[in-house]
Write an enzyme that holds these catalytic residues in place. Structure first.
Site, short mmCIF file in Angstrom:
data_model
loop_
_atom_site.label_atom_id
_atom_site.label_comp_id
_atom_site.label_asym_id
_atom_site.label_seq_id
_atom_site.Cartn_x
_atom_site.Cartn_y
_atom_site.Cartn_z
N ASP A 13 47.80 28.15 43.30
CA ASP A 13 49.14 27.39 43.79
C ASP A 13 50.57 28.15 43.26
O ASP A 13 51.36 27.67 43.85
CB ASP A 13 48.85 25.84 43.14
CG ASP A 13 47.91 25.04 43.89
OD1 ASP A 13 47.77 25.33 44.93
OD2 ASP A 13 47.50 24.10 43.26
N GLU A 45 39.63 23.94 52.46
CA GLU A 45 40.73 24.80 52.28
C GLU A 45 40.83 25.70 50.88
O GLU A 45 41.19 27.02 51.18
CB GLU A 45 41.73 23.76 52.15
CG GLU A 45 43.49 24.25 51.73
CD GLU A 45 44.28 23.22 51.33
OE1 GLU A 45 43.95 22.04 51.11
OE2 GLU A 45 45.40 23.36 51.27
N HIS A 46 40.30 25.35 49.91
CA HIS A 46 40.18 25.83 48.68
C HIS A 46 38.76 25.98 48.22
O HIS A 46 38.26 24.80 48.39
CB HIS A 46 40.97 25.33 47.38
CG HIS A 46 42.43 25.02 47.66
ND1 HIS A 46 43.05 23.87 48.15
CD2 HIS A 46 43.50 26.05 47.70
CE1 HIS A 46 44.23 23.93 47.98
NE2 HIS A 46 44.74 25.17 47.83
N HIS A 90 47.13 15.12 43.96
CA HIS A 90 48.02 15.55 44.91
C HIS A 90 48.45 14.24 45.63
O HIS A 90 49.59 13.80 46.13
CB HIS A 90 47.43 16.61 45.85
CG HIS A 90 48.07 17.96 45.73
ND1 HIS A 90 49.44 18.24 45.44
CD2 HIS A 90 47.63 19.00 45.12
CE1 HIS A 90 49.63 19.49 45.15
NE2 HIS A 90 48.22 19.91 45.17
N GLN A 135 43.35 18.98 42.65
CA GLN A 135 43.49 18.32 44.01
C GLN A 135 43.79 16.99 44.24
O GLN A 135 44.70 16.51 44.83
CB GLN A 135 42.47 19.07 44.93
CG GLN A 135 42.21 20.47 45.14
CD GLN A 135 43.74 20.92 45.51
OE1 GLN A 135 44.08 20.68 46.69
NE2 GLN A 135 44.11 21.95 44.68
N HIS A 194 51.31 43.17 93.83
CA HIS A 194 50.73 43.69 92.80
C HIS A 194 50.05 44.98 92.91
O HIS A 194 50.38 46.37 92.69
CB HIS A 194 49.50 42.92 91.91
CG HIS A 194 50.11 41.99 90.96
ND1 HIS A 194 50.74 40.76 91.64
CD2 HIS A 194 49.97 41.74 89.83
CE1 HIS A 194 50.90 39.70 90.68
NE2 HIS A 194 50.54 40.36 89.45
#
Lengths: 434, 434
Positions: A361, A327-328, A262, A259, A420
């Site tokens: 991934d 996230e992961h 990235h 990670q 209504h």
């Protein structure tokens, strides 16, 4: 050096809260620029898209060359090696199989009043997928966005991908072809998002836009939201690894670095119940950082946002994990399934030491577009659901209207919505006259 | 007078496009004001919420009285008539039964490589529901928002509802009680949204905020999106009725008026294959407008945005309907099920002449929070899904890592993400040494 925290330390809560709240991203305020670009594309269509592509991508286009021709796509695809092609096809097959199982079912039933109720799902008619150019032009992201759309049944799927100086990534084009993408345009930036949302002479508008992009793309997606649907605005990537001492430190180090490499804003955190193992992993990270190609990026991420947290047991690890809502999440422990049961908030969980996050991934099958920045508390990764919408259905019989209509009229009256109520009562009155 | 269009007219396409594009809402730009309110609530917590409540709602509160006490709630609920209470309970039961069927299933399977894949759903831990005060304080909306949250399994559900001058709607409090709401705060506006998103000394933050509101509330929801999840930002209500001549014109007129009476910006459209029937409905609308309580609002909506469209057959009606992508669609035709099959884009469909849209507003079972402004092309009404999120799961075995790991490493290399590849290869290398 990453941070070392220990839940036994007196200042743990303050340090952990600071870690959770760390602002990792400085988004430049490009909103005014983007608003102007969108207005210009709406006003001038192709001409403006072409002008901006020349300006930003140094590429001269015409309405006829905005879109890659079939022959060009074939030509690019032919450049891909057999090994890369086979890997993409394996990934695509597995992603397709996983997402096919996500398709929700229609339903219809008759209730005790005689009313028929239900819903049915239908696909978005047309979707657009943003693919970044240059370094972040990932063929895997094309598969992860395009395949769920096609599995959902999207009829028309268009890709926009900038090609600075005219340079395209053959793997991106092949991934698009494998995924069944219908149209590929060599444009990018806010102008591409505007073209997808509002259409131009050459590009038909779409109903939904997904895919990652830079600050301009993100701002443009926010702006066109409402006119079209958008997916989440993703932040920098994150991984949390919960590992006990029965792991190879180097493997865990590589998972953290996968990670960190990235983005300098990425965040990698290790939680372990063994302080010595935590030190071993940190040492293994340092060793790998000596040689890693992207050591500058990964090293900055690990130094600025990395953390090793020592807990007294795995229950404590699970509780901290839910506060992070990663996230992961890798569970590299003796019984990952049992630990997984204790986790509520996570985008994707990878169980056991033979499931490095990188599998997810590319080839695992689940989507790699996942909620970042603690948003796993309330949102999910990309799926077929992002390209489907549900229509609810109801059909009253005379009997069911008689059974439940009076309650509707009562509530309408309590809300001072006379028409209504009358719309129900006029029918009931006519039925009673018969 | 509403517009009368006929698909046979030469200028139909231009007129219809203009009708679709009509801007019905002028949202004031309150973003700067709202940004300041949110910043102030984040900085000063309860004190700021109390200050703004005194300013806007003319109501003095303390941290202790921000929240309705159980005794107060009981007292308000006791004021509700038996008839209203029974109607609310019937509505709640039906909404609960419908939404319970929406709960998605977890899944887990082992693929041919030996990998275990799947996902599981979990509820958002805490949700907040905005309920407008004053005239638009609808108990039915409390049920429609709160019940899906509770069916989904939201642990803590908080309502914020402004009570200008201290006046609360007993039906709103009873609806909240019936729906199982956990906390009710007498605050509103952007300050209430900020309090829910960021928390104060008294109010714990939530993870998701839903519910309608004015321009300030909508702007605040947009601003806190990301920190928390939000539902759609709803626009003015709309109804499309497709009716043949075998209908009572007055019933159809009332159905059109039941949307028109909501708001001067609401839109009611009739599509019919019988021009004379269209005239009869328009005449019936005019007649009802003579006496309707909300005739000023309904009349303005019908005059400014209403339309009667004559088509040559029902297939043409279905095609136009999909271009409108209506929030509510009534199919008052001889074979509504057959016509329904031809519709792709609609929030909710009401089949047959005994299913007036008002049934769906209160007691039908499906949700009345639906996509407006053509967004049914890409989004759905509120459901349990809005309060759930999905965690994907994957677990490789040694064999499955051997089978698919090399393709992941190949793709990682093609994307220049070395650590991704190494995290797989280090494991494969170790396995091969054994």
């Amino acid at each position: 050096m990453p941070q070392f925290l220990n839940t036994q330390d007196a200042d743990f809560e303050a340090s952990f809260t600071a870690l959770l709240g760390a602002k990792r991203e400085d988004s430049p305020d490009v909103d005014a620029v983007v608003a102007q670009i969108i207005a210009d594309v709406r006003a001038h269509g192709d001409a403006e898209v072409i002008r901006l592509t020349e300006k930003f991508d140094r590429l001269e286009l015409t309405p006829e060359t905005l879109r890659f021709s079939e022959a060009e796509i074939e030509e690019y695809c032919a450049r891909v090696s057999d090994e890369d092609r086979a890997a993409l096809e394996l990934a695509a097959d597995r992603i397709r199989a996983y997402h096919a199982r996500q398709m929700p079912a229609d339903d219809s039933w008759t209730d005790e009043s005689g009313a028929t109720l239900g819903w049915r799902w239908s696909a978005v008619s047309a979707a657009g997928l943003y693919v970044p150019g240059g370094l972040a032009s990932y063929p895997s992201s094309v598969l992860m966005n395009a395949i769920p759309a096609k599995v959902a049944g999207v009829g028309r799927l268009a890709i926009v991908v900038p090609t600075p100086d005219g340079i395209a990534n053959p793997l991106v084009l092949l991934a698009a072809k494998i995924a069944g993408v219908d149209e590929i345009y060599r444009i990018g930036g806010a102008q591409a998002v505007a073209a997808l949302a509002y259409g131009t002479e050459t590009i038909e508008p779409v109903d939904k836009i997904t895919g990652p992009g830079n600050a301009f793309v993100a701002a443009a997606k926010r702006r066109v939201f409402g006119k079209v649907g958008i997916d989440m605005i993703a932040g920098p990537s994150e991984i949390l690894v919960i590992a006990d001492k029965y792991n190879t430190p180097d493997w865990i180090a590589l998972d953290l670095l996968s990670q960190a490499e990235h983005d300098e804003s990425a965040q990698s955190i290790l939680i372990t119940d063994d302080a010595e193992f935590g030190q071993q992993v940190a040492a293994a990270v340092d060793k790998r950082l000596e040689t890693l190609q992207r050591r500058d990026i990964a090293g900055a991420s690990w130094r600025d946002f990395g953390a090793v947290i020592v807990v007294k047991d795995l229950d404590e690890a699970a509780a901290l994990s839910d506060r992070i809502a990663p996230e992961h999440l890798e569970l590299c422990v003796q019984d990952p399934d049992a630990l997984s049961e204790k986790i509520t908030h996570a985008g994707a969980i990878f169980l056991g030491q033979f499931t490095p996050e990188a599998i997810g991934d590319y080839v695992g099958g689940p989507n790699h577009v996942l909620p970042t920045a603690r948003s796993a508390r309330f949102s999910s990764g990309l799926s077929v659901m992002d390209f489907l919408k549900r229509t609810t259905l109801s059909k009253m019989t005379v009997d069911s209207l008689r059974a439940i209509g009076p309650a509707a009229a009562t509530l309408a009256e309590s809300e001072s919505l006379e028409a209504h109520g009358l719309s129900v009562l006029a029918r009931l009155d006519a039925l009673n006259e018969k």
